[in-house]
Design an enzyme around this catalytic site. Structure first.
Site, PDB file in Angstrom:
ATOM      1  N   LYS A   1     -18.325  -2.140  -1.804  1.00 51.65           N
ATOM      2  CA  LYS A   1     -18.599  -3.355  -1.024  1.00 51.65           C
ATOM      3  C   LYS A   1     -18.636  -4.587  -1.915  1.00 51.65           C
ATOM      4  O   LYS A   1     -19.519  -5.421  -1.820  1.00 51.65           O
ATOM      5  CB  LYS A   1     -19.927  -3.199  -0.273  1.00 51.65           C
ATOM      6  N   ASN A   2     -17.657  -4.699  -2.751  1.00 52.54           N
ATOM      7  CA  ASN A   2     -17.626  -5.796  -3.716  1.00 52.54           C
ATOM      8  C   ASN A   2     -16.358  -6.612  -3.482  1.00 52.54           C
ATOM      9  O   ASN A   2     -15.255  -6.060  -3.419  1.00 52.54           O
ATOM     10  CB  ASN A   2     -17.676  -5.156  -5.111  1.00 52.54           C
TER      11      ASN A   2
END
Ligand SMILES: [Zn+2]
Lengths: 452, 326
Positions: free
Chosen positions: B106-107
């Site tokens: 989730k970057n």
């Protein structure tokens, strides 16, 4: 919207395996939802069963604890925060803003040290980076400028190099009109919002920066009604806030289908009383602000909403005409001149009174924030079972402020006690929700930058 | 090259480099108590970043810095500059970023870097990219970044052929997965092989109605169904299957908010009140007299106010608005 790069590993238990083979199999979504509902249900049952005295204690905002949690971080952060090493202006904002909401003043030395630190993050060619020596980035620029506006001193406001900032923003503009986050960085609705919010706040927004942004955002509205991060992606609360706030600051709210946006946001409030970020996702305290503010905006956009509803319902009886397609009457000609006073749009919006009451359940939302998001030791969280953090503390409290003031129809007055859940001392400072800075700080900045 | 786990101060190739400490000033704020290894890597990184040195040792240093903090967009940016000047093997680079992505799905930076690489590698990489997002989505089927990446690859590099099947597979696994519904909408409206929304609408309506009847409390297919007629309200009203599914659901459960809400939309857009509608409303009215109203749309609003108390403000407003604009 959470810009932090931390990952949240999925939990290991397999819900399907636990299900009775004779019953219809529950899906991952259903199982996760049931777990949260059970947890929240326990909390609410204990509230409804409590004596009036206990009830009012349960509904208290634990101001002192939150202040105690937020203040020390402004000086020192533990080693685990190295993953936020490129988000340090955000850390400042996530602490300074909620402290301002709680009306807790910082001491002068600390304020000056924050100004000095952010000056070290300010790039020589404009914009603010995630830490000294890093590349300027639009999101950290937003965090830095909002922090400086919240500090509000002349030293803070004059530390922003607006000329360079303007040039930086122009460089971040893509041919499509949308913005990219940094040199060679990603293009999305977040970038457009942070650019437009900052430009409007420090009074450097002009036609050159504004051109094409509204059309890009309109392309990100999905069939569900909410706004996505990019065209065709899924409607999402964070991007819906960003998109709508940016459109309002550009005076182009009519470019999206507002009735369907309102309908989508209204349905994101769930049985837990808080908001979820997307359809069929779990409730999360930070959406109290993203979704809550987005739907609160529309209380001042009712003239456009009525017009759009009228036009979409006017084509009763099939006629084959394309009159149903929405948002086709937005007058763009009025904005083609560079003489438009863009900073006025944010100012006029907040001066204007709500035309109607809240379209979400403002009391239920306060209940979720107070009972499910507050952590006894101070700080706020996503949901029961999660840890507190600065990001959620900032946005849960911002959402609380939005819901406390949402039932007011007269801008100049104070909310009535029945619109503030719990003791009236829970009332936070009002904010300017388009920028998410405390309202009187906004006014100081507005005056300061209109004289520049 | 074997990467030792010891810090850059012991790397022979960096012997001539003087590390540059971060300049936080005399009284820093939000000061992070960096661990020694983190500080060491970043001090060396800063030294090479400041001189803009695009070399293998600088590349190796960026890898170290990224592993310690994949959220540092400046490091990623510099890494791209180095990759370009060194004419580095981009498939190798893809392996590197995928290894990081699996621990940090989730970057923003990782996915942006992946997009940059895929764009350079071209259509030949499309299937591998789809396999990768599939792997990430198998762990979290709603990962927003993975979906955005997948859509970008489809549009820029292709691989549409099996995408509708993939959506169907995910919906069979979890019909509440709204990301999969959104992807389905993307495919039927954008795929170059399916003929667009107008060609797909008819079969999609059937597919969606089946999902609704299997679980009427699932909001996703209700929204999808309305989306199939986006901007074409007149066709929505004309399709008799739409009002039929509302009645069918309401017959079992007159409090189903999604069915009532869609019915309200139909009425506002010109659905002529049929006998079936009148009898449905009559049944509800007999047990709940407060919902009585001569105008069917207003009556449905009253029912919604009653059985959807969380949205009572919304439905009251909607009812008032209807009476004003009609
Ligand atoms: Zn959150």
């Amino acid at each position: 919207m959470d810009p932090s790069p931390q990952s949240t590993p999925p939990t290991g238990d397999d819900p399907a395996a636990a299900a009775d083979p004779d019953l219809p199999r529950l899906t991952v979504t259903q199982v996760e939802q049931m777990k949260v509902e059970a947890r929240v249900g326990d909390i609410y049952r204990s509230l409804f069963g409590a004596a009036p005295n206990t009830k009012s204690i349960m509904l208290e905002l634990w101001r002192d604890q939150h202040i105690e949690y937020l203040t020390p971080g402004l000086r020192h952060m533990g080693p685990a925060f190295h993953v936020l090493d490129a988000n340090r202006p955000w850390l400042c904002y996530w602490m300074v803003h909620p402290l301002a909401l709680l009306d807790e003043a910082l001491d002068d030395d600390l304020e000056n040290d924050i100004i000095d630190f952010l000056a070290r993050c300010q790039d020589k060619d404009g914009g603010y980076s995630g830490g000294p020596g890093q590349l300027p980035h639009l999101a950290t620029t937003y965090a830095a400028v909002n922090t400086l506006v919240t500090i509000g001193s002349e030293r803070a406001l004059s530390s922003i190099n607006r000329g360079n900032l303007y040039n930086f923003m122009l460089q971040m503009k893509d041919v499509s009109g949308a913005f990219r986050m940094h040199d060679g960085g990603e293009i999305d609705v977040r970038a457009s919002y942070t650019a437009i919010s900052v430009a409007s706040l420090v009074n450097i927004l002009d036609f050159k920066l504004a051109k094409g942004v509204g059309d890009y955002i309109a392309r990100c509205q999905t069939y569900e009604g909410g706004i996505a991060g990019e065209p065709y992606a899924e409607a999402h609360g964070g991007y819906t806030f960003c998109g709508l706030a940016a459109l309002i600051l550009l005076n182009e709210a009519e470019k999206v289908d507002l009735p369907s946006l309102i309908g989508w946001v209204a349905f994101r409030q769930g049985v837990e009383c808080g908001f979820q970020g997307r359809t069929n996702k779990l409730v999360d305290g930070c959406y109290s602000f993203w979704q809550g503010a987005a739907i609160a905006f529309t209380q001042k956009l009712i003239t456009i909403v009525d017009k759009q509803l009228k036009s979409s319902y006017s084509c009763k009886r099939p006629s084959g005409e394309d009159a149903c397609s929405t948002s086709s009457y937005g007058c763009t000609a009025k904005k083609s001149s560079s003489a438009v006073d863009y900073a006025k749009f944010g100012f006029d919006f907040i001066q204007q009174s709500n035309q109607i009451g809240p379209l979400f359940h403002n009391i239920a939302l306060q209940q979720y924030i107070l009972l499910c998001s507050q952590v006894l030791e101070g700080g706020l969280r996503d949901k029961p079972g999660k840890n507190r953090d600065h990001y959620h503390s900032c946005y849960c409290l911002s959402g609380l402020a939005v819901s406390q003031y949402s039932a007011m129809t007269d801008t100049g007055s104070c909310p009535l006690p029945q619109h503030v859940l719990g003791p009236y001392s829970n009332l936070l400072e009002p904010i300017h929700p388009l920028y998410n800075v405390v309202l009187d700080k906004y006014h100081t900045a507005y005056e300061f930058f209109s004289e520049e | 090259m074997e990467h030792t786990k010891s810090g850059p101060s012991s790397w022979p190739e960096l012997a001539d480099v003087v590390p540059v400490p971060q300049d936080d000033g005399p009284s820093p704020v939000v000061s992070i108590a960096y661990r020694d290894d983190f500080r060491e890597v970043m001090d060396y990184f800063r030294a090479l970043y400041l001189t803009g040195e695009r070399s293998p040792r600088a590349l190796r240093l960026t890898a170290e810095a990224i592993e310690l903090n994949p959220g540092n967009y400046t490091v990623w940016h510099f890494r791209r500059l180095i990759l370009e000047s060194l004419d580095f093997d981009l498939l190798e680079e893809m392996k590197f970023v995928e290894k990081i992505a699996e621990c940090n799905p989730k970057n923003y930076q990782i996915w942006h870097h992946k997009r940059w690489l895929a764009e350079k590698l071209g259509p030949g990489i499309a299937n591998k990219e789809h396999e990768f997002t599939m792997k990430i989505l198998a762990i979290d089927a709603k990962n927003y970044h993975a979906w955005s990446h997948r859509q970008w690859v489809l549009q820029a590099l292709g691989g549409w052929e099996t995408e509708l099947e993939y959506c169907d597979h995910l919906l069979k696994e979890d019909v509440f997965n709204n990301s999969a519904w959104n992807q389905r909408y993307f495919v039927i409206t954008r795929s170059p092989f399916l003929g667009g929304l107008a060609a797909m609408r008819d079969s999609e309506v059937d597919y969606t109605i089946e999902a609704i009847l299997a679980n009427a409390q699932n909001e996703s297919p209700w929204r999808y169904l309305k989306g199939l007629y986006k901007g074409e309200n007149n066709l929505l009203v004309e399709d008799e299957r739409i009002s039929a599914v509302c009645f069918k659901v309401l017959k079992n459960d007159w409090t189903c908010v999604f069915a009532l809400s869609l019915l309200l939309d139909l009425l506002c857009t010109g659905l002529q009140p049929s006998d079936e509608l009148r009898s449905t409303l009559e049944t509800i009215r007999s047990s709940h007299p407060e919902t009585a109203d001569d105008d069917p749309a207003a009556a449905v609003c009253c029912i919604l106010q009653k059985c959807d108390p969380l949205r009572v403000n919304y439905w009251s407003w909607f009812k008032d608005t209807l009476s004003q604009i009609s």
